[in-house]
Design an enzyme around this catalytic site. Sequence first.
Site, PDB file in Angstrom:
ATOM      1  N   SER A 169       0.835  -1.205   0.000  1.00  0.00           N
ATOM      2  CA  SER A 169       0.000   0.000   0.000  1.00  0.00           C
ATOM      3  C   SER A 169       0.868   1.253   0.000  1.00  0.00           C
ATOM      4  O   SER A 169       1.965   1.255   0.568  1.00  0.00           O
ATOM      5  CB  SER A 169      -0.892   0.009   1.242  1.00  0.00           C
ATOM      6  OG  SER A 169      -1.529   1.255   1.407  1.00  0.00           O
TER       7      SER A 169
ATOM      8  N   TYR B 293      -1.863   0.099  10.280  1.00  0.00           N
ATOM      9  CA  TYR B 293      -2.094  -0.547   8.987  1.00  0.00           C
ATOM     10  C   TYR B 293      -0.887  -0.356   8.068  1.00  0.00           C
ATOM     11  O   TYR B 293      -0.351  -1.324   7.508  1.00  0.00           O
ATOM     12  CB  TYR B 293      -3.349   0.013   8.318  1.00  0.00           C
ATOM     13  CG  TYR B 293      -3.438  -0.341   6.856  1.00  0.00           C
ATOM     14  CD1 TYR B 293      -3.660  -1.662   6.462  1.00  0.00           C
ATOM     15  CD2 TYR B 293      -3.256   0.628   5.868  1.00  0.00           C
ATOM     16  CE1 TYR B 293      -3.713  -2.000   5.121  1.00  0.00           C
ATOM     17  CE2 TYR B 293      -3.316   0.288   4.528  1.00  0.00           C
ATOM     18  CZ  TYR B 293      -3.537  -1.022   4.152  1.00  0.00           C
ATOM     19  OH  TYR B 293      -3.577  -1.363   2.821  1.00  0.00           O
TER      20      TYR B 293
ATOM     21  N   LYS C  18       2.048  -3.184   6.520  1.00  0.00           N
ATOM     22  CA  LYS C  18       2.394  -3.386   5.113  1.00  0.00           C
ATOM     23  C   LYS C  18       3.901  -3.235   4.897  1.00  0.00           C
ATOM     24  O   LYS C  18       4.506  -3.997   4.134  1.00  0.00           O
ATOM     25  CB  LYS C  18       1.614  -2.409   4.230  1.00  0.00           C
ATOM     26  CG  LYS C  18       0.143  -2.731   4.105  1.00  0.00           C
ATOM     27  CD  LYS C  18      -0.072  -4.104   3.482  1.00  0.00           C
ATOM     28  CE  LYS C  18      -1.522  -4.440   3.256  1.00  0.00           C
ATOM     29  NZ  LYS C  18      -1.708  -5.763   2.634  1.00  0.00           N
TER      30      LYS C  18
END
Length: 323
Positions: A117, A141, A145
Amino acid sequence: MSWLVTGGAGYIGAHVVRVMAESGEDVVVYDDLSTGSADRVPSGVPLVVGSVLDRELLEKTIRDHSVTGVVHIAAKKQVGESVELPLHYYRENVTGLQTLLEAMTATGVSRIVFSSSAAVYGMPDVDLVTEDTPCAPMSPYGETKLVGEWLIAAAARAHGLRAISLRYFNVAGAAAPELSDGGVFNLVPMVFERLEAGEAPHIFGDDYATPDGTCVRDYIHVQDIASAHQAAAARLNEAPEGTSLILNIGRGEGSSVREVVERILKVTDNEDRTPDVTARRAGDPARVVASADRIREELGWTARLDLDDMIDSAWQGWRHRHG
């Protein structure tokens, strides 16, 4: 080649599965169905319902279906939720990936395409974000990643894996109404939801250092995301052991929030409605636009669809889901 697509019953995963299956690849979907739907899986494509934390089931699935490569899309992906539930996100996204890599090495599977991402970059102060732009994620988050990329690179060095990590920018649109995004977490469906409720869409801040004062983002059609995965998988079929690439998936073109909202108002016949401008959201950078040069050089891939394609197809999908 037989490809295991984790998260293949979700919004992005289902698009990847359809593109790969239509190109003649043997595909197996592995999904816990927490956010995905079995209805998205094409007829004739096997679906195994399970968690990426279940190594025994992963290994059994790989052996039963003679899997030779993995496209790993399964993940928890809501930024705000990750702030509230960091342990959950690290378990699902990092421990889940670790478990998958252990299952792959135990069964001799050496190819992996990883869905990463642009959240790994945080708030980059550059006109175009390249793969060499320093990473400073601003949420658990984004951290998961980035850690995932590190873990895959380490496994490639140690175990001879062939790996490509794809950093998505802002995904929108649908290849078909039944594959549309069912969540309301991104700008386009958030505007649809407000309009359906008879309310004006929100614009969070109009005093940024951008041409119209609103945030600028690189929007990419989900169908282009899917074709990039297919191109990455094809590249790994020929790649030498230890290959580990990181590539942006974007158009290299920015669109402002106001521009996107105005186009949505036009498509939905709401041009008489004026957006409400509210305070900035914490952590929103003024501009995040991808450099898409490296993926073109490495995979021969470029995005084909534009912002109008994204909004038109997303609106068709919204009406399909909401009547």
